[in-house]
Design an enzyme around this catalytic site. Sequence first.
Site, PDB file in Angstrom:
ATOM      1  N   ARG A 148      15.333  51.854  -8.936  1.00 19.01           N
ATOM      2  CA  ARG A 148      15.298  53.048  -9.774  1.00 19.01           C
ATOM      3  C   ARG A 148      14.345  54.053  -9.125  1.00 19.01           C
ATOM      4  O   ARG A 148      13.458  53.680  -8.348  1.00 19.01           O
ATOM      5  CB  ARG A 148      14.810  52.707 -11.176  1.00 19.01           C
ATOM      6  CG  ARG A 148      15.664  51.667 -11.900  1.00 19.01           C
ATOM      7  CD  ARG A 148      15.048  51.320 -13.258  1.00 19.01           C
ATOM      8  NE  ARG A 148      15.839  50.325 -13.993  1.00 19.01           N
ATOM      9  CZ  ARG A 148      15.642  49.014 -13.945  1.00 19.01           C
ATOM     10  NH1 ARG A 148      14.644  48.519 -13.198  1.00 19.01           N
ATOM     11  NH2 ARG A 148      16.396  48.186 -14.634  1.00 19.01           N
ATOM     12  N   LYS A 172      11.074  47.807 -15.357  1.00 21.83           N
ATOM     13  CA  LYS A 172      10.780  48.020 -16.768  1.00 21.83           C
ATOM     14  C   LYS A 172       9.981  46.851 -17.318  1.00 21.83           C
ATOM     15  O   LYS A 172      10.252  45.693 -17.006  1.00 21.83           O
ATOM     16  CB  LYS A 172      12.088  48.176 -17.550  1.00 21.83           C
ATOM     17  CG  LYS A 172      12.879  49.433 -17.168  1.00 21.83           C
ATOM     18  CD  LYS A 172      14.158  49.553 -17.954  1.00 21.83           C
ATOM     19  CE  LYS A 172      14.899  50.832 -17.594  1.00 21.83           C
ATOM     20  NZ  LYS A 172      16.179  50.972 -18.336  1.00 21.83           N
ATOM     21  N   HIS A 241      20.953  57.880  -9.337  1.00 24.73           N
ATOM     22  CA  HIS A 241      21.751  56.874 -10.038  1.00 24.73           C
ATOM     23  C   HIS A 241      23.021  56.549  -9.259  1.00 24.73           C
ATOM     24  O   HIS A 241      23.474  55.391  -9.228  1.00 24.73           O
ATOM     25  CB  HIS A 241      22.136  57.376 -11.435  1.00 24.73           C
ATOM     26  CG  HIS A 241      20.968  57.608 -12.338  1.00 24.73           C
ATOM     27  ND1 HIS A 241      19.961  56.688 -12.503  1.00 24.73           N
ATOM     28  CD2 HIS A 241      20.646  58.658 -13.130  1.00 24.73           C
ATOM     29  CE1 HIS A 241      19.064  57.150 -13.364  1.00 24.73           C
ATOM     30  NE2 HIS A 241      19.459  58.352 -13.751  1.00 24.73           N
ATOM     31  N   ARG A 244      22.247  54.058  -6.615  1.00 29.74           N
ATOM     32  CA  ARG A 244      22.035  52.732  -7.219  1.00 29.74           C
ATOM     33  C   ARG A 244      23.378  52.092  -7.569  1.00 29.74           C
ATOM     34  O   ARG A 244      23.590  50.896  -7.326  1.00 29.74           O
ATOM     35  CB  ARG A 244      21.155  52.890  -8.461  1.00 29.74           C
ATOM     36  CG  ARG A 244      20.818  51.591  -9.202  1.00 29.74           C
ATOM     37  CD  ARG A 244      19.736  51.898 -10.237  1.00 29.74           C
ATOM     38  NE  ARG A 244      19.639  50.910 -11.282  1.00 29.74           N
ATOM     39  CZ  ARG A 244      18.896  49.806 -11.216  1.00 29.74           C
ATOM     40  NH1 ARG A 244      18.214  49.532 -10.127  1.00 29.74           N
ATOM     41  NH2 ARG A 244      18.838  48.973 -12.244  1.00 29.74           N
ATOM     42  N   HIS A 267      18.062  43.965 -13.873  1.00 34.75           N
ATOM     43  CA  HIS A 267      18.637  43.956 -15.217  1.00 34.75           C
ATOM     44  C   HIS A 267      18.191  42.702 -15.954  1.00 34.75           C
ATOM     45  O   HIS A 267      18.305  41.594 -15.429  1.00 34.75           O
ATOM     46  CB  HIS A 267      20.170  43.966 -15.141  1.00 34.75           C
ATOM     47  CG  HIS A 267      20.746  45.278 -14.712  1.00 34.75           C
ATOM     48  ND1 HIS A 267      22.015  45.404 -14.201  1.00 34.75           N
ATOM     49  CD2 HIS A 267      20.224  46.529 -14.717  1.00 34.75           C
ATOM     50  CE1 HIS A 267      22.256  46.666 -13.908  1.00 34.75           C
ATOM     51  NE2 HIS A 267      21.174  47.356 -14.210  1.00 34.75           N
ATOM     52  N   TYR A 276      29.761  46.660 -13.217  1.00 35.60           N
ATOM     53  CA  TYR A 276      30.148  46.878 -11.825  1.00 35.60           C
ATOM     54  C   TYR A 276      31.336  46.018 -11.416  1.00 35.60           C
ATOM     55  O   TYR A 276      32.055  46.363 -10.480  1.00 35.60           O
ATOM     56  CB  TYR A 276      28.957  46.612 -10.900  1.00 35.60           C
ATOM     57  CG  TYR A 276      27.831  47.578 -11.134  1.00 35.60           C
ATOM     58  CD1 TYR A 276      27.930  48.900 -10.708  1.00 35.60           C
ATOM     59  CD2 TYR A 276      26.690  47.192 -11.813  1.00 35.60           C
ATOM     60  CE1 TYR A 276      26.910  49.811 -10.942  1.00 35.60           C
ATOM     61  CE2 TYR A 276      25.661  48.099 -12.051  1.00 35.60           C
ATOM     62  CZ  TYR A 276      25.783  49.393 -11.624  1.00 35.60           C
ATOM     63  OH  TYR A 276      24.780  50.289 -11.876  1.00 35.60           O
TER      64      TYR A 276
END
Length: 295
Positions: A148, A172, A241, A244, A267, A276
């Site tokens: 990211r 995150k 994005h 990515r 994730h 995906y």
Amino acid sequence: MSESKSIETSFLHYLSVEKGLSANTLAAYRSDLRKFNHFAGLRGKDIIALERIDLADFVNYLRRSGLGPRSVARSLVAVRGLYQFLLRDERVLRDPSANLEAPRSVPSLPKFLSGEEVERLLESPNVLTDSGVRDRALLEVLYATGLRVSELLSLRLADVNLDLGLVNAFGKGSKERTVPLGECATHWLKQYLPVRARLLAERTSLLLFVGDRGRAITRQTFWRLIVGYGRVARLGHVNPHLIRHSFATHLLENSADLRSVQMMLGHSDITTTEIYTHVTNERLREIYDKYHPRA
């Protein structure tokens, strides 16, 4: 003032004063409640007189007006909040919006660049300049790792092991993960390190990527950079994005397993990564339709 309009005004005042919602959020609620008031008027009823069957018809009314599933769902959030407000004030005895289902939103498939398009983007910076070498290294690491933007720009020099070709990223929730760099990204990072020393100009920084005078590179600056290089490469509007998404899609197209891609993307839930697989299935259908003699 009609009772419905008075209720709307009181609810918005409550959201502003007691809930402290932002001006943008209040504007969204106001827009949704105006639609709801208009619908109630078409029924010849005030809001407090509407029943569950009326609200089900309201959902269909919004869909017929051209709103997508996400917009309809947002409107229902406003309506549910309104009836909870009325329940607390004992102006209604029950909530007609309870258990009312919003239309399911079909997730849109992420766009991605082809391998040839990625190459054109990566080759866009002028590597005869210091800033060009830095930007090439930035783009190479972005595509090689799928990080990211926030993760990329917060990388520290100590997070990169060029000998092993690995980078430690903090995603995150400050979750750490290790992602391979690949030969190309490792090569351009080695080219960039002397440039980094010149950009710092005897200053110090823990960050891997620095701007002029050793300053940190902001998200806004990086977005402008990548959009500009997208134009140079004649790719239209390119953003981080998109890179990515391309990283993940290309890995799966080349038979990487889903769990590994999930770990590299950071994730927490594999269902987020599964989007995906739909992209690659679409790609497989395109290839089949184009090349199979009995397609």
